[in-house]
Design a protein around this motif. Structure first.
Motif, PDB file in Angstrom:
ATOM      1  N   UNK A  33      54.671  60.333  92.846  1.00 38.00           N
ATOM      2  CA  UNK A  33      54.345  61.745  93.018  1.00 38.00           C
ATOM      3  C   UNK A  33      55.255  62.644  92.185  1.00 38.00           C
ATOM      4  N   UNK A  34      56.492  62.212  91.956  1.00 34.87           N
ATOM      5  CA  UNK A  34      57.409  62.988  91.111  1.00 34.87           C
ATOM      6  C   UNK A  34      57.045  62.868  89.631  1.00 34.87           C
ATOM      7  N   UNK A  35      56.566  61.695  89.218  1.00 35.99           N
ATOM      8  CA  UNK A  35      56.185  61.497  87.821  1.00 35.99           C
ATOM      9  C   UNK A  35      54.840  62.141  87.491  1.00 35.99           C
ATOM     10  N   UNK A  36      54.003  62.292  88.488  1.00 36.28           N
ATOM     11  CA  UNK A  36      52.648  62.804  88.242  1.00 36.28           C
ATOM     12  C   UNK A  36      52.629  64.195  87.591  1.00 36.28           C
ATOM     13  N   UNK A  37      53.412  65.200  88.063  1.00 30.89           N
ATOM     14  CA  UNK A  37      53.395  66.510  87.374  1.00 30.89           C
ATOM     15  C   UNK A  37      53.819  66.417  85.914  1.00 30.89           C
ATOM     16  N   UNK A  38      54.766  65.519  85.598  1.00 31.66           N
ATOM     17  CA  UNK A  38      55.192  65.355  84.210  1.00 31.66           C
ATOM     18  C   UNK A  38      54.034  64.863  83.341  1.00 31.66           C
TER      19      UNK A  38
END
Length: 304
Positions: free
Chosen positions: A73-78
């Motif tokens: 979920x943290x990598x998804x916006x990137x």
């Protein structure tokens, strides 16, 4: 499947396919050799697939109590930002190339190009005459011809500057020109804002539609597979017979896998009326019945 679900699924495929195509085409256009283009294209496809899958996969892992779901979920916006930047880059590059082709096909550009070709031919002819005169000893005539040559070269330089100005003007002004005149704004800035808005709509709406379609399909599957009726008192295992009716129904839902193969006590307590005091006895009874077992800090269903 209902009509609105089908329409949402089709829209999600179109938006996601468009985003994938934009990103892949931009990455493929950067390397010059075929091998580099293949590697760039495969990398772009992998990034887009991760962008589509990280959000639902991360949410599912979090619901199962897996901490690596938070990493996804943290990598998804990137990945979403990278995709938006790639879409803007593709739109800007494609628009610039199209504008340059239009400028080169314009009558003014063609007329200037013909004049430039004519001047170049005259310059080549004068260079030949100067060499002939210099070799034959006609030095003065060669000097006079050289003066004419200097004038033609100056005209050629001016024509080249005009041609480059036409190209720059075409790159600055675009389909947003009329809107820019109405708003009294810079066409290039307005075009960049438009491309950015289009990229955000393409990526974000596509992802939201994909998540909505997936959620609707999951809910539809649960509705089509209703829970079994509660067992009678005689059929109830000894360990769960002392539970209330609501707790026995919750035990059946847990065993049916509604909360995943790794049910999380805290998550279920937050969603059930009565909270921890209602859910904890259910977990204890299922452990005693052998349907649930400890798995590290959590629990896991026993496969039968």
């Amino acid at each position: 499947m209902k009509l609105w679900q089908s329409l949402t699924g089709i829209a999600a495929l179109i938006f996601c396919g468009t985003s994938l195509a934009f990103t892949v085409q931009l990455w493929v256009s950067m390397p010059a050799d075929l091998g580099g283009q293949l590697v760039a294209g495969a990398t772009a496809v992998a990034l887009e697939l991760c962008k589509f899958s990280f959000a639902p996969l991360g949410l599912w892992l979090c619901s199962q109590g897996q901490k690596n779901g938070y990493a996804l979920l943290c990598l998804w916006p990137l990945l979403v930002v990278i995709s938006i930047v790639a879409t803007v880059g593709f739109l800007a590059t494609h628009s610039e190339e199209q504008q340059q082709r239009s400028a080169r096909n314009s009558q003014e550009y063609r007329a200037l190009q013909q004049q430039l070709n004519s001047l170049q031919q005259q310059i080549n002819t004068l260079n030949g005459l100067i060499n002939i005169d210099a070799n034959n000893g006609y030095r003065q005539r060669a000097l006079n011809t050289a003066a004419q040559l200097s004038t033609l070269e100056t005209e050629r330089t001016q024509l080249i500057e005009k041609l480059s100005t036409i190209g720059q003007t075409a790159n600055t002004h675009s389909a947003f020109n009329s809107l820019a005149n109405t708003l009294n704004a810079d066409p290039a800035r307005l075009q960049h804002i438009g491309f950015l808005a289009l990229a955000i709509i393409t990526d974000i709406v596509g992802l939201v539609a994909l998540l909505a379609f997936n959620a609707a399909a999951t809910v539809g599957k649960r509705v089509s597979q209703p829970f079994q009726q509660p067992e009678t008192a005689e059929q109830q295992p000894e360990h769960t017979s002392n539970l209330s009716k609501e707790q026995q129904l919750l035990a059946q839902r847990i065993c049916a896998g509604e909360f995943g193969n790794r049910p999380v006590l805290r998550n279920i307590s937050n969603s059930i009326t009565g909270g921890y005091r209602t859910v904890k006895p259910v977990f204890d009874a299922l452990q005693q019945a052998g349907a649930l077992t400890r798995n590290g800090q959590g629990f896991a269903l026993v496969q039968r």
